[in-house]
Design a protein around this motif. Structure first.
Motif, PDB file in Angstrom:
ATOM      1  N   GLN B 114       6.686  44.498  31.848  1.00 31.95           N
ATOM      2  CA  GLN B 114       7.475  43.582  30.757  1.00 31.95           C
ATOM      3  C   GLN B 114       6.742  44.097  29.385  1.00 31.95           C
ATOM      4  O   GLN B 114       7.255  44.730  28.581  1.00 31.95           O
ATOM      5  CB  GLN B 114       7.798  42.105  30.971  1.00 31.95           C
ATOM      6  N   PRO B 115       5.472  43.524  29.423  1.00 29.92           N
ATOM      7  CA  PRO B 115       5.029  43.619  28.105  1.00 29.92           C
ATOM      8  C   PRO B 115       4.512  45.273  27.941  1.00 29.92           C
ATOM      9  O   PRO B 115       4.415  45.784  26.687  1.00 29.92           O
ATOM     10  CB  PRO B 115       3.684  42.693  27.848  1.00 29.92           C
ATOM     11  N   MET B 116       4.068  45.977  28.972  1.00 26.91           N
ATOM     12  CA  MET B 116       3.611  47.348  28.834  1.00 26.91           C
ATOM     13  C   MET B 116       4.691  48.309  28.269  1.00 26.91           C
ATOM     14  O   MET B 116       4.743  49.165  27.419  1.00 26.91           O
ATOM     15  CB  MET B 116       2.922  47.718  30.019  1.00 26.91           C
ATOM     16  N   TRP B 117       5.701  48.356  29.420  1.00 21.08           N
ATOM     17  CA  TRP B 117       6.663  49.173  29.109  1.00 21.08           C
ATOM     18  C   TRP B 117       8.046  48.755  28.724  1.00 21.08           C
ATOM     19  O   TRP B 117       8.932  49.687  28.209  1.00 21.08           O
ATOM     20  CB  TRP B 117       7.095  49.889  30.687  1.00 21.08           C
ATOM     21  N   GLY B 118       8.137  47.429  28.198  1.00 24.74           N
ATOM     22  CA  GLY B 118       9.054  46.803  27.588  1.00 24.74           C
ATOM     23  C   GLY B 118      10.325  46.544  28.503  1.00 24.74           C
ATOM     24  O   GLY B 118      11.620  46.432  28.232  1.00 24.74           O
ATOM     25  N   THR B 119      10.023  46.541  29.706  1.00 22.29           N
ATOM     26  CA  THR B 119      11.116  46.373  30.909  1.00 22.29           C
ATOM     27  C   THR B 119      10.488  45.725  32.178  1.00 22.29           C
ATOM     28  O   THR B 119       9.753  46.100  32.488  1.00 22.29           O
ATOM     29  CB  THR B 119      11.936  47.449  31.286  1.00 22.29           C
ATOM     30  N   TRP B 120      11.398  44.902  32.774  1.00 24.35           N
ATOM     31  CA  TRP B 120      10.944  44.321  33.980  1.00 24.35           C
ATOM     32  C   TRP B 120      10.761  45.384  34.990  1.00 24.35           C
ATOM     33  O   TRP B 120      10.141  45.408  35.770  1.00 24.35           O
ATOM     34  CB  TRP B 120      11.698  43.045  34.284  1.00 24.35           C
ATOM     35  N   TRP B 121      11.935  46.078  35.117  1.00 19.47           N
ATOM     36  CA  TRP B 121      12.134  47.373  36.196  1.00 19.47           C
ATOM     37  C   TRP B 121      12.152  48.456  35.596  1.00 19.47           C
ATOM     38  O   TRP B 121      13.014  48.521  34.826  1.00 19.47           O
ATOM     39  CB  TRP B 121      13.053  46.555  37.221  1.00 19.47           C
ATOM     40  N   ALA B 122      11.524  49.362  36.163  1.00 15.68           N
ATOM     41  CA  ALA B 122      11.783  50.815  35.765  1.00 15.68           C
ATOM     42  C   ALA B 122      12.038  51.596  37.165  1.00 15.68           C
ATOM     43  O   ALA B 122      11.213  51.323  38.215  1.00 15.68           O
ATOM     44  CB  ALA B 122      10.962  51.557  35.041  1.00 15.68           C
ATOM     45  N   TRP B 123      12.988  52.494  37.343  1.00  9.78           N
ATOM     46  CA  TRP B 123      12.965  53.407  38.398  1.00  9.78           C
ATOM     47  C   TRP B 123      11.818  54.319  38.472  1.00  9.78           C
ATOM     48  O   TRP B 123      11.989  55.501  38.612  1.00  9.78           O
ATOM     49  CB  TRP B 123      14.235  53.961  38.825  1.00  9.78           C
ATOM     50  N   ASP B 124      10.561  53.635  38.355  1.00 10.16           N
ATOM     51  CA  ASP B 124       9.394  54.772  38.657  1.00 10.16           C
ATOM     52  C   ASP B 124       8.965  54.765  40.031  1.00 10.16           C
ATOM     53  O   ASP B 124       9.334  54.123  40.845  1.00 10.16           O
ATOM     54  CB  ASP B 124       8.240  53.939  37.799  1.00 10.16           C
ATOM     55  N   PRO B 125       8.339  56.116  40.299  1.00  7.12           N
ATOM     56  CA  PRO B 125       8.260  56.560  41.724  1.00  7.12           C
ATOM     57  C   PRO B 125       7.440  55.431  42.601  1.00  7.12           C
ATOM     58  O   PRO B 125       8.014  55.201  43.603  1.00  7.12           O
ATOM     59  CB  PRO B 125       7.521  57.914  41.610  1.00  7.12           C
ATOM     60  N   ARG B 126       6.278  55.001  41.885  1.00 10.82           N
ATOM     61  CA  ARG B 126       5.628  54.082  42.773  1.00 10.82           C
ATOM     62  C   ARG B 126       6.452  52.628  42.884  1.00 10.82           C
ATOM     63  O   ARG B 126       6.409  52.029  43.951  1.00 10.82           O
ATOM     64  CB  ARG B 126       4.387  53.732  41.924  1.00 10.82           C
ATOM     65  N   LEU B 127       6.900  52.033  42.058  1.00 15.95           N
ATOM     66  CA  LEU B 127       7.753  51.051  42.075  1.00 15.95           C
ATOM     67  C   LEU B 127       8.966  51.254  43.277  1.00 15.95           C
ATOM     68  O   LEU B 127       9.049  50.342  44.107  1.00 15.95           O
ATOM     69  CB  LEU B 127       8.486  50.774  40.844  1.00 15.95           C
ATOM     70  N   THR B 128       9.547  52.296  43.190  1.00 16.01           N
ATOM     71  CA  THR B 128      10.629  52.532  43.821  1.00 16.01           C
ATOM     72  C   THR B 128      10.196  52.515  45.291  1.00 16.01           C
ATOM     73  O   THR B 128      10.749  52.403  46.429  1.00 16.01           O
ATOM     74  CB  THR B 128      11.201  54.036  43.451  1.00 16.01           C
ATOM     75  N   SER B 129       9.215  53.297  45.429  1.00 19.23           N
ATOM     76  CA  SER B 129       8.557  53.486  46.853  1.00 19.23           C
ATOM     77  C   SER B 129       8.137  52.080  47.422  1.00 19.23           C
ATOM     78  O   SER B 129       8.475  52.014  48.696  1.00 19.23           O
ATOM     79  CB  SER B 129       7.135  54.399  46.795  1.00 19.23           C
ATOM     80  N   PHE B 130       7.748  51.368  46.463  1.00 24.32           N
ATOM     81  CA  PHE B 130       7.387  49.935  47.267  1.00 24.32           C
ATOM     82  C   PHE B 130       8.672  49.274  47.655  1.00 24.32           C
ATOM     83  O   PHE B 130       8.686  48.350  48.697  1.00 24.32           O
ATOM     84  CB  PHE B 130       6.397  49.242  46.120  1.00 24.32           C
ATOM     85  N   LEU B 131       9.985  49.364  46.775  1.00 28.94           N
ATOM     86  CA  LEU B 131      10.961  48.939  47.061  1.00 28.94           C
ATOM     87  C   LEU B 131      11.390  49.237  48.690  1.00 28.94           C
ATOM     88  O   LEU B 131      11.991  48.621  49.157  1.00 28.94           O
ATOM     89  CB  LEU B 131      11.817  49.274  45.947  1.00 28.94           C
ATOM     90  N   ILE B 132      11.320  50.835  48.775  1.00 31.55           N
ATOM     91  CA  ILE B 132      11.695  51.286  49.905  1.00 31.55           C
ATOM     92  C   ILE B 132      11.059  50.749  51.012  1.00 31.55           C
ATOM     93  O   ILE B 132      11.473  50.204  52.168  1.00 31.55           O
ATOM     94  CB  ILE B 132      11.851  52.853  49.699  1.00 31.55           C
ATOM     95  N   LEU B 133       9.633  50.616  50.898  1.00 35.42           N
ATOM     96  CA  LEU B 133       8.703  50.167  51.663  1.00 35.42           C
ATOM     97  C   LEU B 133       9.243  48.750  52.293  1.00 35.42           C
ATOM     98  O   LEU B 133       9.202  48.338  53.255  1.00 35.42           O
ATOM     99  CB  LEU B 133       7.344  50.094  51.411  1.00 35.42           C
ATOM    100  N   PHE B 134       9.620  47.966  51.168  1.00 33.68           N
ATOM    101  CA  PHE B 134       9.857  46.338  51.523  1.00 33.68           C
ATOM    102  C   PHE B 134      11.197  46.562  52.550  1.00 33.68           C
ATOM    103  O   PHE B 134      11.466  45.681  53.439  1.00 33.68           O
ATOM    104  CB  PHE B 134      10.506  45.987  50.411  1.00 33.68           C
ATOM    105  N   LEU B 135      12.144  47.547  52.075  1.00 32.59           N
ATOM    106  CA  LEU B 135      13.412  47.596  53.152  1.00 32.59           C
ATOM    107  C   LEU B 135      13.154  48.077  54.446  1.00 32.59           C
ATOM    108  O   LEU B 135      13.513  47.520  55.592  1.00 32.59           O
ATOM    109  CB  LEU B 135      14.251  48.722  52.425  1.00 32.59           C
TER     110      LEU B 135
END
Lengths: 218, 242, 204
Positions: B114-135
């Protein structure tokens, strides 16, 4: 093997449903999209490749649970397992039958639905090709999920939960081919990856599906 | 005496009963020291300010989210090859822990983003990969829950874990291809040049040790619970026969 | 043809029968007896190769044609299509299909969808499938359920001619099939000592 394929095709044609239901679902989903995002053609044409891929994928998912469940219930799966056919072959043939009856109609219908979403001109051929190459992977991966949940009473919902994460790479590369094609960019890399996923899934997953079926039959 | 002897449930419980207190205490000590050191006794980053300190939760949780899945993969392979019941139950026990680690990594990532990129969520590869891992974790746990027969469930989930691992890896590459992303490079690597500075690095190592020990302790505890639940069912079954 | 020695079988991991042994040669028949739940179905499924045995040896499993409680019919296919399908799966031909149809007096129904048959007719079709497999050892689980007296007679005739041609039969049944003197195996004699499953035992 050939007999099994013909039987599954004949059953899909006679019981209806097979072709019709998935296709109608695909049509309805596509028609609903402009209602939810608005009718501006510029916006629709941007999201068209992705929406069409997602719609085809979901329509494909609808018919997965019937791949093995019907044969399991009426006892045919027991009899097939004692027949002189390798279970891996049976699994592959049933996935192929699913592709021919459920996925192929979607592939053929997708360009027509592209008109509704104002898909850009060069996108039609790439949408068609990417679905043609990618949907076999969807059927094979889906048959693995169907084999996992065949003995369960409420397997349908679980099946979606298990299969959808496995669909992620196929969806990404497939939709990427269609999107790049529509924007007139180079499509070679995602197209090769998509073909690789389909070939790999087709070559390896039947062994996993057969192993899982053996566990579920005992 | 071979390592496989601990695949016997009774021996496993006896061994872990002895190991659990030191591991748990070790986890607590490392986490307290590492987090306090990291939060209060390290300088602020010249670019990122104090927000960088969430690294002491984010990086260890992300590491354990992946390592938990790897542990489940190894345990599943052991079950398929050697059919040790403890192995299958350990994989089952690790899944919710791994899923929780994934959620922690995602949540801390969002708070940092949030403070770094100005957004809570971005469809960044690493974030997305972790979301998929969670699934994948969700599907794996749901399959365990859905099947009544314990051995059938162990067989099916271990095959799902194998197949899932391949597809999780594929998804990682697919996602990388799909979006280049905002995420900074790896915080840790064997190549010294790329590492974060030493002041941040040492408390981070302590935190990671704490998370590893915490994971081990939780998996021991949960495996014990699974074993005891199975033992209870076995006792009831025997009671019925008598 | 089918040789089973010191076989132990389990249902849901729990041992139900152990030390089962028998031998079926050409022309032999063997009837399994025992109360409900005594393990007849489990034994038959194991012999047919649908589940692995706990221990013991089996020979001739690939000679087995199995018919269980479910007939494995597709209601959207006609009677003859159902049989033709199994004939091509087992690599036999039209001659066997015709023979099977006449043996169970199904010729008049061959164009009928299997879904429109009565319960007894379905069962006859399920049994006719045994003939088209071309396999010598029939392993049958309560084959006469929902059959009337005449149909039981048809079935007995089919069995007699099968045995006469050098086939073998292993059947679990409560009714007299009219096969004359047939050896009987009472499975209760092989009941495994009341035990919990091996998987459960590991936890005690």
């Amino acid at each position: 093997m050939k007999a099994l394929l013909w039987r599954d095709l004949a059953l899909a044609v006679r019981a209806g449903g097979g072709f019709g239901l998935g296709l109608s679902f695909f049509l309805i989903v596509t028609v609903m999209v402009p209602f939810s995002v608005g009718p501006e053609t510029a916006r629709l044409s941007v999201i068209a490749p992705g929406i069409l891929w997602l719609g085809a994928l979901l329509a494909c998912l609808l018919s997965l649970d019937r791949i093995f469940a019907l044969d399991f219930e009426d006892g045919s799966l027991d009899l097939l397992a004692t027949a002189p056919l390798p279970l891996e072959g049976i699994v592959t043939v049933k996935a192929l039958a699913h592709w021919l009856t459920s996925a192929l109609p979607l592939v053929i219908a997708a360009p027509a639905l592209g008109v509704f979403l104002n898909l850009p001109g060069p996108g039609f051929i790439w949408l068609f090709l990417s679905l043609l190459i990618g949907t076999p992977a969807l059927s094979v991966i889906g048959s693995f999920g169907a084999a996992l949940t065949v003995g369960l009473k409420r397997g349908g919902l679980l099946l979606s939960l298990l299969v959808l994460p496995l669909y992620v790479p196929t969806l990404i590369f497939g939709a990427e081919v269609a999107r790049r094609g529509a924007e007139g960019l180079a499509v070679e890399t995602p197209l090769l990856m998509l073909a690789g996923i389909s070939a790999g899934a087709l070559a390896l997953l039947p062994f996993a599906s057969a192993a899982v079926l053996r566990v579920n039959l005992r | 005496m071979s390592l496989w002897e601990y695949a016997n449930p009774v021996r496993f419980i006896r061994l872990t009963d002895r190991l659990l207190p030191p591991v748990a205490v070790g986890a607590l000590v490392c986490l307290v020291i590492g987090l306090i050191w990291g939060f209060f006794f390290t300088p602020d980053d010249y670019r990122q300010g104090s927000t960088v300190k969430i690294i002491y939760l984010h990086v260890p949780a992300a590491l354990m989210a992946i390592n938990a899945w790897l542990m489940m993969l190894v345990a599943s392979l052991i079950w398929i090859v050697r059919r040790h019941h403890v192995s299958a139950l350990a994989a089952r026990a690790a899944a919710p822990v791994g899923a929780t680690m994934t959620v922690i990594a995602l949540a801390t990532g969002a708070i940092w983003g949030q403070p770094m990129w100005g957004t809570w969520w971005a469809w960044d590869p690493r974030l997305t990969s972790f979301l998929i891992l969670f699934l994948f974790y969700l599907g794996y746990m749901a399959l365990w829950e859905a099947i009544e027969n314990d051995d059938t469930a162990a067989d099916l989930t271990s095959i799902l874990c194998l197949v899932g691992s391949v597809f999780a890896l594929l998804s990682r590459y697919a996602v990388n291809f799909w979006n280049q992303g905002l995420h900074q490079g790896a915080s840790l690597s064997l190549d010294k040049e790329e590492n974060v500075a030493d002041v941040f690095y040492l408390p981070l190592l302590v935190c990671i040790a704490g998370f590893v020990l915490l994971f081990v302790a939780l998996v021991f505890l949960r495996t014990q619970t699974e074993i005891r639940a199975r033992r209870m069912r076995a006792l009831i079954a025997r009671e019925r026969l008598a | 043809m089918l040789k089973v020695s010191d076989l132990a079988v389990s249902r849901g991991g729990v041992p139900v029968l152990s030390g089962v042994g028998f031998h079926l040669g050409a022309g032999d028949a063997l009837v399994l007896r025992g109360p409900n739940g005594s393990g007849k179905t489990t034994l038959l499924r194991t012999v047919a190769g649908l589940q692995p045995p706990l221990s013991g040896e089996m020979m001739g499993r690939d000679q087995v044609a199995y018919a269980g409680h479910a007939d494995g019919l597709k209601s959207a296919l006609t009677v003859s299509e159902n049989l033709t399908f199994w004939a091509s799966v087992f690599g036999t031909g039209r001659a066997q299909v015709a023979a099977a149809l006449s043996a169970f007096e199904l010729e008049a129904l061959d164009d009928r969808r299997a879904g429109n048959l009565s319960a007894g007719q379905k069962r006859r079709l399920g049994l006719a499938r045994l003939l088209v497999t071309g396999r010598p050892v029939w392993v049958l689980d309560e084959p006469t359920v929902s059959l009337d007296v005449a149909a039981v007679g048809l079935f007995a005739d089919a069995v007699r001619s099968h045995l006469g041609q050098g086939g073998a039969l292993l059947v679990a049944t409560h009714v007299d099939l009219g096969l004359g003197e047939v050896p009987v195996l009472d499975v209760t004699a092989y009941s495994a000592a009341s035990r919990i499953s091996a998987a459960d035992e590991a936890f005690l």
